[in-house]
Design a protein around this motif. Structure first.
Motif: not given
Length: 531
Positions: A32-33, A173-177, A238-243
């Motif tokens: 997020e930062s 890893y980061v996943t989209d919706a 862990q969610p990344v709410p902004s995206l």
């Protein structure tokens, strides 16, 4: 023995899961930062007068904009920043002088372009059509009085962040919706999908355009594991709410399980040998296990926090924080002086005076918080309710923050008459003080050692004019023409947003900030509504 092993194993797994959750939260905050650094650039550029002129057809701005975008991209670490007209044709770009320049390329087919034109702002993670490198595109619509005229976009690549993840964890890893992996510590996982995909449910042409493959493979993180006997990895979410993203952390509990197994066997042997001391030895074994687990968590958390601090330091190089850093350093210096003075007063038994210093420290700390709130207000276009404010309080507060610097430079400061200081205006105290501090700082920079700076107050119609004049070298015609243009500065440090923010604050209070020509030096005037 088996019962003890099972108990110790279950406890170790619980602790490993808790540690993994903490690590995932720190990693998500770091991501997020990283994103926050770039959030303001498209917003500011979309309202930039030079950008507006280029979009209106003034191609004389193209060369200057190319160089400005190149400088902004270097300062922020963006992969590329570019401007497109309403048809998606790129008019200016930070990579204008590179072989893979975007200038002249059309991107109307990109989803972020279509969505930004429709809704004003959009994001899309995709492969670059020229570079073939993955990244996040952040786009914002450029509006004119006649309607939308184009889109400004910035591409963010995550190579350094992914490299740091690869060194610190077993897998991130980061996943989209839709469950598609976008950012990852393992490049082989990218663009595979964690969700089951029924035939015909995805747009193959869109996936080919966005991800470089028409059919996304299913995610299989276990196919490269060396042994089926290796304990299953712990996965934390862990969610990344902004995206609307989700960060997944895969942690290896082997170390914790090995420690738990060793402790369990040691406890079993001690129980056999020292049955008389079973309670004490049980406590000892549990504490030893907990100490090892805590040390492991502390080591990992410290490493991840260090990465987060580095991301935050990079974020402070962003446009807004760099624009007001000098405004925050002065209250901090004042707090330190007041604290040191309070300590000496306390040693002499002057507790009443020391208490007064601590009250001033609290007020300065509150002022720092209000200044940072002012930055968020600038990005949100929000305003607090104005009230009646004596100009004396605004000037006294600004001079309190700048007293040390004035002494160091031996500034000759000329203040208005006492009757003018008692005038009341309608505004917001800290916001007015912030603008005045900015103008005084600029005046001190212009005059240097032993300069002269004057503060004047004039009653004129429905406004009170608060002016700051210096006897420096003044401004050139080019400098005067671009005074309130974002990212334009004559200083070696900073992004050139100080005057832009100050003018926005004044206009938000139904006033204005202007530059008035003078025979010698420079004069800036705050137009403040009268009561």
């Amino acid at each position: 023995m088996l019962a003890i092993d099972r108990t110790m194993r279950a406890s170790a797994i619980d602790e490993a899961e808790n540690a993994a959750d903490n690590e995932a939260a720190i990693l998500a905050a770091g991501l997020e930062s990283e994103l926050d650094k770039f959030s303001l650039v498209p917003l500011v550029l979309a309202r930039d007068p030079q950008v507006q002129s280029l979009m209106a057809g003034d191609r004389t701005q193209q060369s200057d904009l190319n160089q400005r975008l190149q400088q902004i991209a270097q300062q922020t670490g963006a992969a590329v920043i570019y401007l497109m007209n309403r048809d998606g044709m790129t008019l200016a770009a930070s990579n204008w002088n590179l072989p893979d320049s975007f200038v002249g390329s059309a991107y109307s087919f990109r989803r972020y372009f279509v969505d930004a034109k429709a809704s004003g702002v959009a994001t899309e993670f995709a492969l670059g059509t020229v570079s073939r490198r993955p990244g996040l595109y952040i786009a914002r619509r450029v509006d004119a009085a006649s309607g939308p005229v184009g889109v400004v976009a910035i591409k963010v690549e995550f190579n350094p962040l992914e490299a740091s993840w690869a060194k610190a964890t077993s897998g991130v890893y980061v996943t989209d919706a839709d469950g598609v992996i976008l950012v990852t510590s393992n490049p082989a996982w990218r663009f595979s999908t964690t969700a089951s995909v029924a035939p015909g449910t995805r747009d193959a042409q869109q996936d080919l355009q966005q991800f470089g493959m028409a059919k996304l493979p299913p995610f299989d993180p276990g196919k490269n594991r060396e042994s089926t006997l290796t304990p299953a990895l712990i996965e934390s979410l862990q969610p990344v709410p902004s995206l609307n993203w989700n960060l997944h952390l895969r942690s290896d509990p082997s170390t914790s399980l090995a420690a738990a197994k060793a402790n369990g066997r040691l406890l079993f042997l001690l129980l056999l040998l020292l049955t008389a001391a079973i309670a004490a030895l049980a406590v000892f074994g549990v504490r030893r296990r907990e100490a090892r687990a805590e040390a492991l968590v502390t080591e990992r958390t410290g490493r991840l926090r260090e990465q987060l601090q580095q991301a935050n330091r990079l974020a402070t190089l962003g446009q807004i924080t760099a624009g007001v850093g000098h405004e925050i350093r002065q209250p901090v210096a004042a707090i330190r002086i007041l604290a040191e003075t309070g300590e000496r007063l306390g040693e002499r038994g002057a507790h009443t005076e020391a208490t007064a210093n601590f009250a001033r420290i609290t007020a300065l700390a509150d002022r720092i918080g209000t200044i940072t709130d002012e930055l968020r207000r600038f990005s949100r276009r929000g305003l607090r309710e104005p009230r009646e404010v004596p100009l004396r309080q605004v000037i006294d507060g600004a001079l309190l923050l700048l007293r040390d610097r004035m002494a160091q430079l031996n500034i000759d400061l000329i203040l208005p008459p006492e009757t003018n200081l008692d005038l009341i205006v309608r505004g917001e105290h800290v916001a007015l003080e912030q603008v005045l501090v900015n103008l005084l700082q600029n005046a001190f920079d212009a005059t240097g050692q032993e300069g002269t700076v004057s503060v004047d107050i004039i009653e004129t119609g429905k406004f009170r004019k608060l002016s700051v004049t210096d006897n420096g070298c003044g401004l050139t015609a080019d400098q005067r023409a671009s005074l309130f243009q974002p990212f334009v500065t004559t200083k070696s440090e900073g992004l050139g947003l100080g005057l832009v923010i100050s003018q926005d604050i004044m206009r938000g209070l139904d006033g204005d900030l202007i530059e008035e020509p003078v025979a010698v030096g420079t004069r800036f005037t705050m137009l403040i509504p009268a009561v």
